[in-house]
Scaffold this motif. Structure first.
Motif, PDB file in Angstrom:
ATOM      1  N   VAL A 130      -3.931  -1.988  20.885  1.00  0.00           N
ATOM      2  CA  VAL A 130      -3.606  -0.769  21.312  1.00  0.00           C
ATOM      3  C   VAL A 130      -4.448   0.426  20.668  1.00  0.00           C
ATOM      4  CG1 VAL A 130      -1.819   0.699  21.624  1.00  0.00           C
ATOM      5  CG2 VAL A 130      -1.217  -1.598  21.951  1.00  0.00           C
ATOM      6  N   VAL A 131      -4.627   0.148  19.481  1.00  0.00           N
ATOM      7  CA  VAL A 131      -5.211   1.229  18.574  1.00  0.00           C
ATOM      8  C   VAL A 131      -6.499   0.676  18.344  1.00  0.00           C
ATOM      9  CG1 VAL A 131      -5.145   2.815  16.769  1.00  0.00           C
ATOM     10  CG2 VAL A 131      -3.437   1.678  17.653  1.00  0.00           C
ATOM     11  N   GLY A 132      -7.432   0.211  19.254  1.00  0.00           N
ATOM     12  CA  GLY A 132      -8.767  -0.272  19.193  1.00  0.00           C
ATOM     13  C   GLY A 132      -9.781   0.609  19.350  1.00  0.00           C
ATOM     14  N   ALA A 133     -11.041  -0.148  19.033  1.00  0.00           N
ATOM     15  CA  ALA A 133     -12.417   0.797  18.964  1.00  0.00           C
ATOM     16  C   ALA A 133     -12.344   1.734  20.372  1.00  0.00           C
ATOM     17  CB  ALA A 133     -13.428   0.030  18.663  1.00  0.00           C
ATOM     18  N   GLU A 134     -11.907   1.287  21.583  1.00  0.00           N
ATOM     19  CA  GLU A 134     -12.135   1.940  22.855  1.00  0.00           C
ATOM     20  C   GLU A 134     -11.455   3.134  22.757  1.00  0.00           C
ATOM     21  OE1 GLU A 134     -11.907   1.049  27.750  1.00  0.00           O
ATOM     22  OE2 GLU A 134     -11.519  -0.461  26.128  1.00  0.00           O
ATOM     23  N   PRO A 135     -10.202   3.275  22.679  1.00  0.00           N
ATOM     24  CA  PRO A 135      -9.535   4.916  22.721  1.00  0.00           C
ATOM     25  C   PRO A 135     -10.231   5.732  21.625  1.00  0.00           C
ATOM     26  CG  PRO A 135      -7.946   3.005  22.674  1.00  0.00           C
ATOM     27  CD  PRO A 135      -9.305   2.544  22.227  1.00  0.00           C
ATOM     28  N   LEU A 136     -10.623   5.339  20.655  1.00  0.00           N
ATOM     29  CA  LEU A 136     -11.139   6.367  19.753  1.00  0.00           C
ATOM     30  C   LEU A 136     -12.840   6.483  20.104  1.00  0.00           C
ATOM     31  CD1 LEU A 136     -10.047   4.490  16.306  1.00  0.00           C
ATOM     32  CD2 LEU A 136      -9.230   6.502  17.360  1.00  0.00           C
ATOM     33  N   ALA A 137     -13.511   5.519  20.374  1.00  0.00           N
ATOM     34  CA  ALA A 137     -14.876   5.781  20.945  1.00  0.00           C
ATOM     35  C   ALA A 137     -14.600   6.873  22.398  1.00  0.00           C
ATOM     36  CB  ALA A 137     -15.515   4.647  21.495  1.00  0.00           C
ATOM     37  N   GLN A 138     -13.657   6.763  23.011  1.00  0.00           N
ATOM     38  CA  GLN A 138     -13.317   7.667  24.096  1.00  0.00           C
ATOM     39  C   GLN A 138     -13.259   8.914  23.714  1.00  0.00           C
ATOM     40  OE1 GLN A 138     -10.556   6.437  26.874  1.00  0.00           O
ATOM     41  NE2 GLN A 138     -10.569   8.315  28.118  1.00  0.00           N
ATOM     42  N   ILE A 139     -12.345   9.307  22.701  1.00  0.00           N
ATOM     43  CA  ILE A 139     -12.022  10.430  22.207  1.00  0.00           C
ATOM     44  C   ILE A 139     -13.213  11.085  21.643  1.00  0.00           C
ATOM     45  CG2 ILE A 139     -10.989  11.944  20.462  1.00  0.00           C
ATOM     46  CD1 ILE A 139      -8.470   9.831  20.840  1.00  0.00           C
ATOM     47  N   GLY A 140     -14.295  10.061  20.761  1.00  0.00           N
ATOM     48  CA  GLY A 140     -15.240  10.728  20.376  1.00  0.00           C
ATOM     49  C   GLY A 140     -16.589  11.093  21.371  1.00  0.00           C
ATOM     50  N   GLU A 141     -16.618  10.334  22.460  1.00  0.00           N
ATOM     51  CA  GLU A 141     -17.409  10.472  23.498  1.00  0.00           C
ATOM     52  C   GLU A 141     -17.036  12.011  24.272  1.00  0.00           C
ATOM     53  OE1 GLU A 141     -20.260  10.359  26.350  1.00  0.00           O
ATOM     54  OE2 GLU A 141     -20.160   9.622  24.252  1.00  0.00           O
ATOM     55  N   GLU A 142     -15.793  12.159  24.608  1.00  0.00           N
ATOM     56  CA  GLU A 142     -15.405  13.381  25.087  1.00  0.00           C
ATOM     57  C   GLU A 142     -15.743  14.503  24.169  1.00  0.00           C
ATOM     58  OE1 GLU A 142     -11.166  12.791  25.711  1.00  0.00           O
ATOM     59  OE2 GLU A 142     -11.566  11.265  27.521  1.00  0.00           O
ATOM     60  N   ALA A 143     -15.423  14.485  22.945  1.00  0.00           N
ATOM     61  CA  ALA A 143     -15.841  15.648  21.948  1.00  0.00           C
ATOM     62  C   ALA A 143     -17.398  15.763  22.119  1.00  0.00           C
ATOM     63  CB  ALA A 143     -15.573  14.980  20.527  1.00  0.00           C
ATOM     64  N   ARG A 144     -18.081  14.714  22.180  1.00  0.00           N
ATOM     65  CA  ARG A 144     -19.742  15.036  22.130  1.00  0.00           C
ATOM     66  C   ARG A 144     -19.852  15.744  23.629  1.00  0.00           C
ATOM     67  NH1 ARG A 144     -23.646  13.199  24.845  1.00  0.00           N
ATOM     68  NH2 ARG A 144     -22.698  11.949  26.234  1.00  0.00           N
ATOM     69  N   VAL A 145     -19.440  15.240  24.609  1.00  0.00           N
ATOM     70  CA  VAL A 145     -19.673  15.706  25.882  1.00  0.00           C
ATOM     71  C   VAL A 145     -19.298  17.088  26.054  1.00  0.00           C
ATOM     72  CG1 VAL A 145     -18.964  15.813  28.431  1.00  0.00           C
ATOM     73  CG2 VAL A 145     -19.384  13.611  27.239  1.00  0.00           C
ATOM     74  N   THR A 146     -18.125  17.512  25.311  1.00  0.00           N
ATOM     75  CA  THR A 146     -17.497  18.914  25.200  1.00  0.00           C
ATOM     76  C   THR A 146     -18.551  19.839  24.500  1.00  0.00           C
ATOM     77  OG1 THR A 146     -15.218  18.278  25.230  1.00  0.00           O
ATOM     78  CG2 THR A 146     -15.623  20.299  24.292  1.00  0.00           C
ATOM     79  N   LEU A 147     -19.220  19.260  23.468  1.00  0.00           N
ATOM     80  CA  LEU A 147     -20.170  20.030  22.645  1.00  0.00           C
ATOM     81  C   LEU A 147     -21.521  20.357  23.514  1.00  0.00           C
ATOM     82  CD1 LEU A 147     -20.975  20.984  19.898  1.00  0.00           C
ATOM     83  CD2 LEU A 147     -21.956  18.858  19.269  1.00  0.00           C
ATOM     84  N   VAL A 148     -21.755  19.344  24.076  1.00  0.00           N
ATOM     85  CA  VAL A 148     -23.042  19.610  25.247  1.00  0.00           C
ATOM     86  C   VAL A 148     -22.692  20.685  26.272  1.00  0.00           C
ATOM     87  CG1 VAL A 148     -24.633  18.595  26.835  1.00  0.00           C
ATOM     88  CG2 VAL A 148     -23.688  17.446  24.929  1.00  0.00           C
TER      89      VAL A 148
END
Length: 298
Positions: A67-85
């Motif tokens: 449930v708390v694996g790498a995928e949800p955290l990576a998704q949040i990080g990717e969304e933050a990166r896209v938001t920055l762009v």
């Protein structure tokens, strides 16, 4: 301008996509938090009941990873990166448009720039996302996305104001040019009318005789007598018997086209042709006048 518009559209579309994603994020964060709590509970349970066995321990350890694996955290990080762009793109589009407005010198009816100060601060903060807690990063990304949407909206409004100002100026310029052309045409018509009078034709003759042939007042006196006899200095004069036309009584009148296509309506053109004819045929107006007196034609 096309590049700026594309950048603005990309930033706007990206902001909309970001909003759709962040609308689902609270459930993701809730899942992350719940999963963490489940993992803690299971771990505590295992510690107090060792008789549960190794299989239960493995199962409890698997829940947080699932449930708390790498995928949800990576998704949040990717969304933050896209938001920055997206945020950087929005700032760039706003700045480019502001420069275009200033360079145009047009009155856009308000501010010539879009305020990007708050968004730039968010950009600086979000650039450090890799070293901040995930929940803080997520909150900051939401704030940045919201500020990006505000800047995009402001940029769109300013673009509309600039376009309206450009269209207004184009219409004003077109009206001014049309008015100038109309005034020039009116002046040309007035000048032509003045030149087509007897005195106007004589003034043209004096000027051309002096500037092109070096003839003085004595020669003009002969010319005045010659063309008074021939046509009365009337540019519309026409001899029905032979067809001689205009001030110099050219025969046929179409000969005067050599001096200008407007020979039928311009006394100045007729005078220019007549002086050229006299110069080539007689050498001077006085010689032409002498011939006319002797032969009754020239």
């Amino acid at each position: 301008m096309l590049q700026k518009t594309r950048a603005l559209r990309r930033a706007s579309a990206a902001a909309s996509a970001r909003a759709a994603v962040t609308a689902r994020r609270p459930m993701t964060i809730l899942g992350v938090t719940a999963a963490t709590l489940v993992g803690i509970t299971l771990s505590v349970g295992l510690a107090s009941t060792p008789a549960a066995g190794a299989v239960n321990a493995a199962a409890s350890a698997a829940v947080p990873r699932t449930v708390v694996g790498a995928e949800p955290l990576a998704q949040i990080g990717e969304e933050a990166r896209v938001t920055l762009v997206e945020a950087k793109s929005a700032v760039l589009a706003a700045e480019d448009l502001g420069d275009a407005v200033v360079a145009s010198g047009l009155d856009v009816g308000g501010s010539t720039t879009v305020d990007t100060a708050a968004l730039e601060e968010d950009i600086d903060k979000l650039a450090e996302r890799e070293v901040m807690p995930v929940l803080l990063m997520d909150i900051l990304a939401d704030e940045t996305a919201s500020e990006t949407a505000r800047v995009v909206s402001g940029t769109e409004d300013l673009q509309q104001a600039l376009t309206a100002a450009q269209e207004k100026k184009a219409a004003e310029d077109a009206a001014r040019i049309a008015a100038e052309k109309a005034a020039a045409a009116e002046k040309a018509a007035a000048d032509l009318a003045a030149a087509n009078t007897v005195e106007g034709a004589k003034a043209t003759a004096r000027q051309l005789m002096s500037s092109q042939y070096g003839w003085g007042a004595d020669q003009f006196s002969c010319l005045e007598s010659l063309w008074t006899k021939e046509s009365g200095w009337n540019y519309q004069a026409y001899n029905a018997d032979g067809g001689a036309t205009g001030i110099p009584q050219a025969l046929p009148g179409s000969k005067m086209a050599a001096a200008g296509a407007d020979w039928q309506t311009s006394a100045a053109t007729q005078v220019a042709w007549g002086l050229g004819y006299i110069s080539s045929a007689y050498g001077s107006p006085c010689s032409a006048w002498s011939h006319s007196q002797a032969m009754n034609w020239y």
